[in-house]
Design a protein around this motif. Structure first.
Motif, PDB file in Angstrom:
ATOM      1  N   VAL A 104       4.513   4.342 -11.745  1.00  0.00           N
ATOM      2  CA  VAL A 104       3.231   3.774 -11.328  1.00  0.00           C
ATOM      3  C   VAL A 104       3.008   4.065  -9.853  1.00  0.00           C
ATOM      4  CG1 VAL A 104       1.848   1.680 -11.158  1.00  0.00           C
ATOM      5  CG2 VAL A 104       3.471   1.949 -13.042  1.00  0.00           C
ATOM      6  N   TYR A 160       2.601   2.043  -3.328  1.00  0.00           N
ATOM      7  CA  TYR A 160       1.714   2.610  -4.350  1.00  0.00           C
ATOM      8  C   TYR A 160       1.560   4.128  -4.204  1.00  0.00           C
ATOM      9  CZ  TYR A 160      -0.229  -1.505  -6.746  1.00  0.00           C
ATOM     10  OH  TYR A 160      -0.412  -2.602  -7.536  1.00  0.00           O
ATOM     11  N   ILE A 161       1.832   4.644  -3.013  1.00  0.00           N
ATOM     12  CA  ILE A 161       1.778   6.100  -2.821  1.00  0.00           C
ATOM     13  C   ILE A 161       3.099   6.720  -3.298  1.00  0.00           C
ATOM     14  CG2 ILE A 161       1.392   7.939  -1.088  1.00  0.00           C
ATOM     15  CD1 ILE A 161      -1.031   6.053  -1.591  1.00  0.00           C
ATOM     16  N   GLY A 162       4.118   5.865  -3.455  1.00  0.00           N
ATOM     17  CA  GLY A 162       5.406   6.361  -3.930  1.00  0.00           C
ATOM     18  C   GLY A 162       6.462   6.428  -2.845  1.00  0.00           C
ATOM     19  N   GLY A 174       0.824  -1.217   0.000  1.00  0.00           N
ATOM     20  CA  GLY A 174       0.000   0.000   0.000  1.00  0.00           C
ATOM     21  C   GLY A 174       0.849   1.254   0.000  1.00  0.00           C
ATOM     22  N   PRO A 176      -7.162   8.923 -11.885  1.00  0.00           N
ATOM     23  CA  PRO A 176      -7.492   7.852 -10.932  1.00  0.00           C
ATOM     24  C   PRO A 176      -7.564   6.498 -11.632  1.00  0.00           C
ATOM     25  CG  PRO A 176      -9.376   9.328 -11.282  1.00  0.00           C
ATOM     26  CD  PRO A 176      -8.248   9.878 -12.088  1.00  0.00           C
ATOM     27  N   ARG A 177      -6.812   5.554 -11.113  1.00  0.00           N
ATOM     28  CA  ARG A 177      -6.785   4.228 -11.720  1.00  0.00           C
ATOM     29  C   ARG A 177      -7.048   3.172 -10.661  1.00  0.00           C
ATOM     30  NH1 ARG A 177      -4.129   4.695 -16.652  1.00  0.00           N
ATOM     31  NH2 ARG A 177      -2.447   6.210 -16.819  1.00  0.00           N
ATOM     32  N   ARG A 178      -7.372   1.998 -11.143  1.00  0.00           N
ATOM     33  CA  ARG A 178      -7.447   0.844 -10.259  1.00  0.00           C
ATOM     34  C   ARG A 178      -6.148   0.068 -10.424  1.00  0.00           C
ATOM     35  NH1 ARG A 178     -11.276  -4.526 -10.933  1.00  0.00           N
ATOM     36  NH2 ARG A 178     -10.612  -5.495  -8.991  1.00  0.00           N
ATOM     37  N   TYR A 179      -5.455  -0.164  -9.312  1.00  0.00           N
ATOM     38  CA  TYR A 179      -4.175  -0.868  -9.351  1.00  0.00           C
ATOM     39  C   TYR A 179      -4.372  -2.298  -8.868  1.00  0.00           C
ATOM     40  CZ  TYR A 179      -2.442   3.851  -9.852  1.00  0.00           C
ATOM     41  OH  TYR A 179      -2.244   5.118 -10.301  1.00  0.00           O
ATOM     42  N   ILE A 201      -0.923   2.799   3.454  1.00  0.00           N
ATOM     43  CA  ILE A 201      -1.252   3.963   2.620  1.00  0.00           C
ATOM     44  C   ILE A 201      -1.177   5.229   3.477  1.00  0.00           C
ATOM     45  CG2 ILE A 201      -3.113   5.111   1.349  1.00  0.00           C
ATOM     46  CD1 ILE A 201      -4.055   2.272   0.496  1.00  0.00           C
ATOM     47  N   THR A 224      -0.819  -4.200 -13.632  1.00  0.00           N
ATOM     48  CA  THR A 224      -2.209  -4.314 -14.067  1.00  0.00           C
ATOM     49  C   THR A 224      -3.062  -3.158 -13.586  1.00  0.00           C
ATOM     50  OG1 THR A 224      -2.668  -5.627 -12.116  1.00  0.00           O
ATOM     51  CG2 THR A 224      -2.055  -6.825 -14.099  1.00  0.00           C
ATOM     52  N   TYR A 225      -2.715  -1.951 -13.978  1.00  0.00           N
ATOM     53  CA  TYR A 225      -3.584  -0.830 -13.622  1.00  0.00           C
ATOM     54  C   TYR A 225      -4.540  -0.529 -14.775  1.00  0.00           C
ATOM     55  CZ  TYR A 225       0.140   1.885 -15.975  1.00  0.00           C
ATOM     56  OH  TYR A 225       1.070   2.352 -16.856  1.00  0.00           O
ATOM     57  N   SER A 226      -5.680   0.057 -14.423  1.00  0.00           N
ATOM     58  CA  SER A 226      -6.724   0.270 -15.420  1.00  0.00           C
ATOM     59  C   SER A 226      -6.364   1.422 -16.345  1.00  0.00           C
ATOM     60  CB  SER A 226      -8.051   0.548 -14.724  1.00  0.00           C
ATOM     61  OG  SER A 226      -7.941   1.713 -13.928  1.00  0.00           O
ATOM     62  N   VAL A 262      -3.102  -2.741   4.663  1.00  0.00           N
ATOM     63  CA  VAL A 262      -2.856  -1.878   3.499  1.00  0.00           C
ATOM     64  C   VAL A 262      -3.300  -0.447   3.832  1.00  0.00           C
ATOM     65  CG1 VAL A 262      -3.439  -1.435   1.077  1.00  0.00           C
ATOM     66  CG2 VAL A 262      -2.973  -3.764   1.834  1.00  0.00           C
ATOM     67  N   PHE A 302      -4.179  11.457  -8.421  1.00  0.00           N
ATOM     68  CA  PHE A 302      -5.586  11.863  -8.435  1.00  0.00           C
ATOM     69  C   PHE A 302      -6.011  12.483  -9.767  1.00  0.00           C
ATOM     70  CE2 PHE A 302      -5.059  11.313  -3.913  1.00  0.00           C
ATOM     71  CZ  PHE A 302      -6.237  10.657  -3.600  1.00  0.00           C
ATOM     72  N   VAL A 321      -0.208   6.153  -7.118  1.00  0.00           N
ATOM     73  CA  VAL A 321      -1.535   6.779  -7.057  1.00  0.00           C
ATOM     74  C   VAL A 321      -1.442   8.240  -7.489  1.00  0.00           C
ATOM     75  CG1 VAL A 321      -3.332   7.559  -5.479  1.00  0.00           C
ATOM     76  CG2 VAL A 321      -2.452   5.220  -5.328  1.00  0.00           C
ATOM     77  N   PRO A 372      -8.853   6.525  -7.111  1.00  0.00           N
ATOM     78  CA  PRO A 372      -7.820   5.475  -7.107  1.00  0.00           C
ATOM     79  C   PRO A 372      -8.232   4.298  -6.215  1.00  0.00           C
ATOM     80  CG  PRO A 372      -6.850   7.642  -6.698  1.00  0.00           C
ATOM     81  CD  PRO A 372      -8.331   7.813  -6.628  1.00  0.00           C
ATOM     82  N   VAL A 373      -7.977   3.105  -6.731  1.00  0.00           N
ATOM     83  CA  VAL A 373      -8.296   1.877  -5.984  1.00  0.00           C
ATOM     84  C   VAL A 373      -7.059   0.989  -5.965  1.00  0.00           C
ATOM     85  CG1 VAL A 373      -9.698  -0.224  -5.955  1.00  0.00           C
ATOM     86  CG2 VAL A 373     -10.729   1.929  -6.694  1.00  0.00           C
TER      87      VAL A 373
END
Lengths: 395, 299, 92
Positions: free
Chosen positions: A196, A69-71, A66, A203-206, B79, C11-13, B75, A200, A198, B63-64
């Motif tokens: 890659v 993903y924020i970097g 997690g 916005p994507r689903r990872y 985050i 696998t990101y959208s 998680v 804003f 998050v 974002p998800v």
């Protein structure tokens, strides 16, 4: 600056020097002192990181995925059962391409319940898509963690890495370690800024559900990244040598192999013992060498083949067993040398399990065994358990 | 002039893969109206892995981060820690998980997150069984309910115990705010989620989300049945904050039989079983009322 | 995308689900009778498929038949009975 420190202190120091931003850790012997040292450095303000006191190793890895993903640059450490508990999330980290770096203080998995070193824990995770590198000493532990961030975060790679130090033998033993200044490290290791993460604005689903039409191609790209990592480790090693003088520019470090009749492939702290044995053998006129396997993933197939071209009798010492044919390294080495199977003989040795000492004398016996094979051209057994109490005690 | 009683912006895309009449999808749509675009959702394996659609498409406009079944609490902590490390403080972190992923396999990590006082909103969409895998019993499956792993059969092996008291467990654990919400009461739901955004610490939202295939109800009855759960006192709408409970809708006016008999999963209940459910609901509701005072978020 | 080289690194959208025509799932079609509709927007509020649209407050709600799955919640919840569910194959 030269300092006297344990392997675990070196690992914690490396995290500090790498300016890690998020740490998630859970105690387990013999890793615990890494998490303690980090907690202390964060509490004292020596490190500007967020420390998450997770309730399990599984959660440690989940939390870092997690955070990554924020970097944020992320760090954890574990051993044995803790690594096994992480198993599910190890796949997640590599599949999601999160470059988490994690020292693993290697330890046996129970039962037999045992807190001492062997490589069953890390070899159990060899197919999770993580890079895996073995350390011979505490200096390597510090250095390889720093190099690992550089390779793992490379935009072409984006794979997580385990840096493996042997429990107690390295983790709790004081050694002289040359600690670079953090400013020098800043020059070697740039801040983590992944493509890659998050965002804003987009916005994507990872981590989407991928159907059979593309899942295989994603997996193939993971495989390609692992393959490319070989070159990146060499490059990172060359840059490291330039900056700090220590040489990690090869995935397999050859010791007195040039004119050797036989060579023994060893990973981890036992490589140091094997080198001393090789020196003794050389004094007696026996032409033996040691090939220290630094990287197990990516596996240095080409380097092993090059070794096989020069040395026709090769032994592999494994601190693990696969319940098939020998240890994990042995299997890979035999695979790599299969194209020259008619010319090269490979013998597997299993030893040092559950923290059993592996001594210079035992390595000398292995070398003698290999020399006999080289001379006779045949071997009675493909795989041997070293110093096993089997009543005959051949060693 | 006619007015919309909820925020207009939609953060759920059309074309998602939720079943017709899916309560959890409606719930997400309503919750995101309250949460707004500066929200990061993380979600384990659950119906939502599928509802959000197949790569390369995705149904949410925030974002998800997807992860494994037992990870939501961990998680979320990760985050939040990374946002803190980066000095970002205007983002709402939301853990979005089903009931099995919360009260069963995800309980350890959730308890850890509460213990760490992680600043996030955990939303449990409770469809009262493992629905994504095809209706198996979870710790949130109600007493006597049919599922594929409480199939009744010759030995009458229906669910033998009541739902885990997850809200009480988490209150003891140290949450800053807790609320039950229902898709049948959208204004109440939006008010509570908006309130949760303003509170620091761990917020837990327990949302009843009807599931037409799992509950064996027509898709058109999804909201109506959820409403009955509140009107019979089976799923009262209340809040918890700073040691105080508030009952938001004191609307228990109907017998539980009406709720139970509206669903195929309870059709085997005998009058004695219905009476037992009624007895327990009356007792629980009285105990809740005894704890509640004053007016809550939605007045 | 034709080969593994065209894929993103993980696998990101890359787009929303809007292009998926879930209207094809539908067996019953909701039809709003604007004579009975009071524009209370209850149908809009409860639609799980974001398929009842209110462009401006004051307008009558409209159904997006490209995406409506025909669950019937709108008809069931409508306080004035202004929405009728009609079998698709009965509409020519």
């Amino acid at each position: 600056m030269l300092d006297l420190m344990t392997g675990n202190a070196a690992a914690a120091k490396a995290a500090m020097l790498a300016r890690v931003e998020v740490i998630a850790a859970y105690p387990i012997t013999p890793q615990t002192s890494i998490s303690e040292k980090l907690a202390e450095m964060v509490a004292n303000g020596e490190m500007n990181a967020k420390y998450i006191k997770v309730e399990s190793e599984h959660s440690a890895m989940a939390a870092l995925i997690g955070a990554s993903y924020i970097g944020a640059r992320t760090f954890t450490a574990t051993s044995s059962q803790g690594l096994a508990l992480m198993h599910e999330m190890l796949f997640w980290a590599s599949g999601a391409r999160r470059p988490i770096v994690m020292p693993v203080v290697s330890r046996a998995l129970g039962p037999p319940w045992n807190i001492w070193t062997d490589h069953m824990d890390v070899m159990g995770e060899r197919d999770t898509g993580w890079m895996q590198l073995f350390c011979e000493n505490n200096q390597e532990t510090l250095d390889l963690i720093l190099m690992a961030y550089r390779v793992a975060e490379d935009k072409d790679i984006m794979l997580p890495a385990m840096i493996i130090e042997d429990g107690f033998i390295l983790s709790h033993t004081f050694e002289k370690v040359d600690v670079p200044a953090i400013e020098e490290i800043d020059f070697y290791l740039h801040p983590f800024n992944p493509d890659v993460k998050v965002n804003f604005r987009k916005p994507r689903r990872y981590g989407s559900l991928v159907m059979p039409d593309w899942a295989m191609e994603f997996r193939y790209n993971n495989a390609l990244a692992m393959e490319k990592a070989k070159k990146k480790w060499v490059e990172a090693g060359i840059a490291f040598k330039k900056a700090f003088g220590r040489d990690y520019s090869s995935l397999v470090e050859l010791y007195r192999c040039e004119d050797a009749d036989v060579a023994l492939i060893v990973a981890g702290s036992a490589a140091g013992t094997a080198k001393v044995s090789a020196d003794r053998m050389r004094e007696r006129g026996r032409k033996v060498g040691v090939a220290k396997l630094r990287a197990f993933r990516p596996f240095p197939t080409e380097e092993v083949m090059r070794l096989g071209e020069g040395v026709r009798t090769i032994g592999v010492f494994d601190r693990s067993y696969t319940f098939a044919q020998g240890g994990a390294i042995y299997g890979e080495v035999r695979n790599a040398l299969y194209p020259m199977a008619s010319d090269v003989r490979v013998k597997g040795y299993i030893g040092g399990l559950g923290g059993r000492d592996i001594t210079e004398a035992e390595f000398e016996k292995m070398f003698e065994d290999l020399l006999a094979i080289a001379k006779s051209g045949s071997m009675s057994k493909d795989v041997e358990w070293v110093a096993l109490k089997d009543g005959s005690y051949r060693w | 002039m006619p007015r919309l009683t909820l925020p207009k912006d939609e953060l759920v895309s059309k074309g998602h893969s939720g079943c017709a009449g899916c309560g959890a999808t409606l719930l997400a749509r309503l919750c995101l109206k309250a949460l707004g675009p500066k929200t990061i959702i993380n979600s384990p394996a659950c119906c939502w892995s599928v509802v959000q659609g197949v790569w390369p498409r995705a149904a949410l406009k925030v974002p998800v981060i997807d992860h494994a079944f037992e990870c939501t609490g961990a998680v979320s902590s990760g985050i939040r820690a990374a946002l803190d490390a980066k000095g970002i403080d205007d983002v709402i972190v939301v853990g979005w998980a089903g009931d099995g992923g919360t009260v069963d396999i995800g309980l350890q990590a959730l308890s850890g997150a509460v213990d760490r006082r992680t600043d996030f909103i955990y939303i449990m969409y409770d469809n009262e069984a493992y629905m994504n895998t095809g209706i198996q019993c979870s710790g949130c499956t109600p007493l006597y309910a049919w599922t594929n792993t409480t199939p009744g059969g010759k030995n009458q092996e229906w669910k033998q115990v009541a739902k885990k008291p997850i809200m009480e467990m988490l209150i003891s654990n140290g949450i800053a705010y807790g609320a039950t919400v229902s898709i049948a009461y959208p204004e109440d739901l939006v008010t509570k989620v908006k309130k949760a955004k303003t509170i620091r610490g761990t917020k837990f939202i327990h949302a009843l989300s009807s599931c037409p295939p799992g509950w064996k109800i027509p898709s058109s009855k999804s909201v109506e049945v959820a409403r009955l759960a509140t009107q019979t006192g089976i799923f009262p709408l209340y809040e918890y904050e700073n040691g105080a409970y508030v009952l938001n809708k004191d609307v228990k006016t109907k017998p539980v039989e009406e709720y139970l008999m509206s669903q195929g999963r309870f059709k085997h209940l005998t009058p004695a079983m219905i009476a037992e459910v009624q007895r327990r609901v009356d007792e629980d509701y009285a105990a809740l009322k005894a704890k509640c005072k004053g007016a809550g978020a939605s007045g | 995308m034709e080969t593994y080289r065209d894929l993103p690194q993980s696998t990101y959208s890359l787009q929303t689900t809007e292009s998926v025509r879930t209207g094809t799932w539908r067996t019953f079609r909701p039809i709003i009778d604007t004579k009975k509709c009071t524009r209370c927007y209850t149908c809009w509020k409860f639609c799980p498929d974001v398929s009842i649209e209110v462009r401006e407050e004051g307008e009558y709600p409209r159904v997006d038949y490209d995406h409506c799955k025909g669950c019937g919640i709108c008809a069931n919840e409508c306080p004035t009975g202004a929405i009728e569910m009609v079998r698709e194959d009965s509409i020519c």
